[in-house]
Write an enzyme that holds these catalytic residues in place. Structure first.
Site, PDB file in Angstrom:
ATOM      1  N   GLY A  13     -12.765  24.383  12.383  1.00  0.00           N
ATOM      2  CA  GLY A  13     -11.734  23.516  12.940  1.00  0.00           C
ATOM      3  C   GLY A  13     -11.201  22.528  11.932  1.00  0.00           C
ATOM      4  O   GLY A  13     -11.703  22.387  10.820  1.00  0.00           O
ATOM      5  N   CYS A  57      -6.135  18.371  14.805  1.00  0.00           N
ATOM      6  CA  CYS A  57      -6.427  19.799  14.701  1.00  0.00           C
ATOM      7  C   CYS A  57      -5.398  20.522  13.849  1.00  0.00           C
ATOM      8  O   CYS A  57      -5.268  21.746  13.918  1.00  0.00           O
ATOM      9  CB  CYS A  57      -6.518  20.444  16.081  1.00  0.00           C
ATOM     10  SG  CYS A  57      -7.574  19.498  17.199  1.00  0.00           S
TER      11      CYS A  57
END
Lengths: 235, 155
Positions: A81, A178
């Site tokens: 991530g 993100c």
């Protein structure tokens, strides 16, 4: 089908990020040696920005030196991530479980983590869904309510999910959350008109959704969980 | 449908691969396999290593591959790198011990090769083995296929 599955839950309250990281490393090692059962850490962090293995620090929009001024820390990790923010009023679950024992691959595991947050959201009438391809996480429309970042080492998981109950969303303005530029971040508070119960109650519901989705038939709560394990002695 | 299956079987026997018609992952006959789903192709003392079709399918789309440096020592069963997919980094373990002599640089720009071509273009490292005897600890294609079936039936 497999035999009875036991989950041990540690309700930890506020934990500093690095302390939680060290604890997870110890638990992963213990789990690998079968010294402990599948374990779930339930906690919150003080304001903390974290990066994943790819070190995408171009997604931090303020100089690292200014983080102290806004009361936040920054940590680099080995999880998958992109950059994310953790802070008060965000429910975090770190499952330290053996994927090999339950025959799950990374993709199915992450899907179940998404489902955990989707199910919790539905308890409050919020229709959340999993991200499109490449956008792992949980969304309400175009707004992100839950994030996932996981590490799998010898089939044992660490890190996990972060669900926004009511964090200060202003902290997200200092990052490209993100790595996705054109989408907002949201919270349960923002998305529901239902009166929210205590955060402790919401944490317990999240744990309950998790244990149900993963098929645990025995859930035990660890007495007085502390950062120090039973094996360490206080000098 | 029947003719596609016939073509697939003929292609399979030409390429010496096992094709399971129930849609299971591909397993190649001449390779050895670790229980952490890595494969190794041995040529004398040289070993080429990657992850299996079963592994890539269970991982999802690979977006990043962490490669070791050439010259790094690897040990059977220990991690030498990682792949990232669906926001999860998964360690990749070496099926053999030895020294890394080559890494697949293509994976830096095209990590998806691990998904599209796990046994060919998606190879990850090449190792000069220091103990060929270790190969006996690995599974052959038949054993590995059974192993995958057992794992998948757990949930």
């Amino acid at each position: 089908m497999r035999g009875p599955l036991k989950l041990e839950v540690w309700k930890m309250g506020f934990v500093n990020y690095l302390d939680a990281l060290k604890l997870q490393e110890k638990l992963v090692s213990d789990r690998k040696l079968c010294r402990i059962p599948d374990t779930l850490l339930s906690l919150q962090h003080p304001p903390t920005y974290t990066l994943g293995k790819r070190r995408t620090d171009h997604n931090l929009l303020i100089p690292a030196s200014e983080l102290k001024n806004i009361g936040a820390e920054l940590h680099y990790t080995q999880r998958g991530g992109d950059i994310t923010f953790h802070g008060p009023h965000q429910a975090i679950l770190y499952p330290i479980i053996s994927l090999r024992e339950i025959g799950l691959g990374a993709r199915n595991y992450v899907e179940k983590l998404e489902s955990t947050m989707i199910e919790l959201s539905s308890l409050y009438g919020v229709k959340a869904c999993a991200g499109q391809k490449g956008e792992t996480g949980v969304w309400v429309g175009e707004r992100k309510i839950g994030a996932i970042g996981v590490r799998i080492s010898h089939g044992i998981t660490s890190h996990g999910l972060a669900f926004n109950i009511d964090p200060d969303l202003k902290y997200f303005k200092h990052i490209v959350p993100c790595g996705i530029t054109d989408k907002e971040v949201t919270s349960l508070r923002r998305e529901t008109s239902t009166v929210l119960p205590s955060e402790e109650a919401i944490h317990e519901q999240l744990i309950s959704c998790f244990s149900r989705l993963f098929g645990y038939n025995t859930v035990v709560w660890k007495e007085n969980p502390s950062i120090l394990s039973d094996h360490e002695e206080i000098a | 449908m029947a003719s596609t299956m016939l073509w697939a079987s003929r292609a399979a026997s030409y390429l010496r691969i096992s094709v399971f018609h129930r849609g299971f992952s591909t397993v190649l006959k001449d390779l050895k396999y670790a229980d952490s789903h890595e494969w190794v192709k041995v040529n004398g003392n040289s070993a080429t290593i990657g992850i299996t079709d079963h592994a890539q399918d269970h991982l999802g789309d690979v977006v990043y591959v962490e490669l070791p440096e050439v010259g790094t020592a690897v040990k059977q069963g220990d991690s030498f790198g990682a792949v990232e997919s669906v926001k999860a980094t998964s360690d990749v373990n070496s099926p053999v011990s030895g020294k890394v002599v080559e890494v697949n640089e293509e994976l830096s720009s095209s990590p998806a090769l691990v998904n599209s071509s796990p046994y060919e273009g998606g190879w990850i490292i090449k190792v000069e083995m220091n103990d060929a005897g270790e190969l006996k600890n690995l599974m052959d294609s038949e054993k590995y296929s059974k192993f995958c079936e057992e794992e998948d039936s757990k949930h």
